[in-house]
Design a protein around this motif. Structure first.
Motif, PDB file in Angstrom:
ATOM      1  N   UNK A 284       0.764  -1.268  -0.102  1.00 42.45           N
ATOM      2  CA  UNK A 284      -0.045  -0.020  -0.022  1.00 42.45           C
ATOM      3  C   UNK A 284       0.811   1.255  -0.092  1.00 42.45           C
ATOM      4  N   UNK A 285       0.553   2.425  -0.611  1.00 44.34           N
ATOM      5  CA  UNK A 285       1.185   3.612  -0.538  1.00 44.34           C
ATOM      6  C   UNK A 285       1.769   3.837   1.023  1.00 44.34           C
ATOM      7  N   UNK A 286       1.040   3.677   1.823  1.00 47.03           N
ATOM      8  CA  UNK A 286       1.402   4.149   3.431  1.00 47.03           C
ATOM      9  C   UNK A 286       2.206   3.122   3.678  1.00 47.03           C
ATOM     10  N   UNK A 287       2.308   2.064   3.346  1.00 47.93           N
ATOM     11  CA  UNK A 287       3.581   1.039   3.857  1.00 47.93           C
ATOM     12  C   UNK A 287       4.674   1.540   2.941  1.00 47.93           C
ATOM     13  N   UNK A 288       4.586   1.774   1.777  1.00 52.04           N
ATOM     14  CA  UNK A 288       5.940   2.136   1.011  1.00 52.04           C
ATOM     15  C   UNK A 288       6.461   3.205   1.547  1.00 52.04           C
ATOM     16  N   UNK A 289       5.484   4.391   1.890  1.00 54.30           N
ATOM     17  CA  UNK A 289       6.044   5.643   2.558  1.00 54.30           C
ATOM     18  C   UNK A 289       6.841   5.428   3.815  1.00 54.30           C
ATOM     19  N   UNK A 290       6.266   4.381   4.674  1.00 58.36           N
ATOM     20  CA  UNK A 290       7.068   3.947   6.116  1.00 58.36           C
ATOM     21  C   UNK A 290       8.348   3.562   5.588  1.00 58.36           C
ATOM     22  N   UNK A 291       8.383   2.542   4.658  1.00 57.50           N
ATOM     23  CA  UNK A 291       9.665   1.842   4.257  1.00 57.50           C
ATOM     24  C   UNK A 291      10.771   2.854   3.732  1.00 57.50           C
ATOM     25  N   UNK A 292      10.325   3.727   3.006  1.00 56.06           N
ATOM     26  CA  UNK A 292      11.189   4.820   2.336  1.00 56.06           C
ATOM     27  C   UNK A 292      11.852   5.781   3.590  1.00 56.06           C
ATOM     28  N   UNK A 293      10.775   6.089   4.481  1.00 57.73           N
ATOM     29  CA  UNK A 293      11.234   6.886   5.561  1.00 57.73           C
ATOM     30  C   UNK A 293      12.374   5.912   6.355  1.00 57.73           C
ATOM     31  N   UNK A 294      12.003   4.931   6.647  1.00 58.34           N
ATOM     32  CA  UNK A 294      13.018   4.240   7.387  1.00 58.34           C
ATOM     33  C   UNK A 294      14.408   3.713   6.865  1.00 58.34           C
ATOM     34  N   UNK A 295      14.407   3.727   5.366  1.00 59.79           N
ATOM     35  CA  UNK A 295      15.576   3.659   4.633  1.00 59.79           C
ATOM     36  C   UNK A 295      16.527   4.863   4.850  1.00 59.79           C
ATOM     37  N   UNK A 296      15.837   6.047   4.765  1.00 58.72           N
ATOM     38  CA  UNK A 296      16.407   7.359   4.863  1.00 58.72           C
ATOM     39  C   UNK A 296      16.860   7.301   6.351  1.00 58.72           C
ATOM     40  N   UNK A 297      16.074   7.062   7.319  1.00 59.84           N
ATOM     41  CA  UNK A 297      16.698   7.208   8.732  1.00 59.84           C
ATOM     42  C   UNK A 297      18.023   6.371   8.894  1.00 59.84           C
ATOM     43  N   UNK A 298      17.901   4.991   8.311  1.00 58.65           N
ATOM     44  CA  UNK A 298      18.927   3.996   8.559  1.00 58.65           C
ATOM     45  C   UNK A 298      20.183   4.499   7.695  1.00 58.65           C
ATOM     46  N   UNK A 299      19.910   5.132   6.795  1.00 59.66           N
ATOM     47  CA  UNK A 299      21.286   5.635   5.947  1.00 59.66           C
ATOM     48  C   UNK A 299      21.450   6.983   6.278  1.00 59.66           C
TER      49      UNK A 299
END
Length: 211
Positions: free
Chosen positions: A175-190
């Motif tokens: 879902x769009x919200x799930x993807x947004x959450x994963x993208x934010x998590x990627x940004x944070x971890x990097x």
């Protein structure tokens, strides 16, 4: 516009693009002919073979660089018979827009080729999934990428092809919200906490491709 020294190949690509509703404004068999065509009537996008006459080495890449400098509004999609990751890295490192790198084998997927041309013509960045896959498989020392979960890595892999969040949703059935959450998590971890999302996407992809 199309540039390839093989007339049959050019005609095949031209037919595919025309059948998809795109206008093919001209064709050339070498870089000189291509630059003349573009100079007379700049198109939205150019599709050029990576190896062109007379030496069949880097003429296509040289033409792409020249077009990006002289006609920045023209998208350039480079086609190659071989995986050459260095060019993909260059596209990201230079912050290129309206640029792409696609393997010729991918042309058998008509929809993917047409989509790549449209995205490049609209100012997007396209990197062949095969190139991304090879870069992912490289041996490397520990990096922040190692902290990503399997699903976060999948999201970043699709992002590295130049895809939007919507495209990630479709590819990974999320879902769009799930993807947004994963993208934010990627940004944070990097460690990408500041700046516009578009800029952070480029930085994330660059970190991913460099490994």
């Amino acid at each position: 516009m199309l540039a390839d020294d093989s007339v049959l190949f050019r005609e095949g690509i031209a037919r595919v693009l025309r059948d998809a509703g795109l206008e093919v404004m001209g064709q050339a068999g070498d870089v000189a002919g291509l630059m003349e065509l573009v100079g007379a009537a700049p198109p939205d996008a150019v599709v050029v073979d990576i190896r062109m006459p007379p030496t069949h080495t880097t003429e296509g890449l040289d033409a792409a660089a020249r077009l990006r400098e002289e006609y920045p509004q023209v998208g350039v999609l480079v086609l190659s018979a071989h995986v050459e990751p260095a060019y993909a890295l260059e596209l990201v490192e230079t912050g290129a827009h309206g640029a792409g790198y696609l393997l010729k084998d991918r042309i058998t997927d008509v929809e993917e080729l047409v989509e790549a041309v449209r995205r490049v013509g609209a100012g997007g960045l396209v990197i062949d999934p095969g190139v991304v896959a090879q870069l992912v498989g490289r041996a490397r020392a520990h990096s922040p990428l190692d902290d990503l979960s399997e699903r976060e890595r999948e999201v970043l892999t699709v992002m590295a092809e130049g895809r939007s969040n919507q495209a990630i949703c479709q590819r990974l059935f999320l879902s769009p919200k799930t993807v947004e959450a994963y993208v934010r998590s990627v940004f944070t971890k990097l460690g990408l906490h500041q700046g516009a999302d578009d800029n952070r996407r480029v930085l994330a992809v660059l970190a991913f491709l460099r490994g």
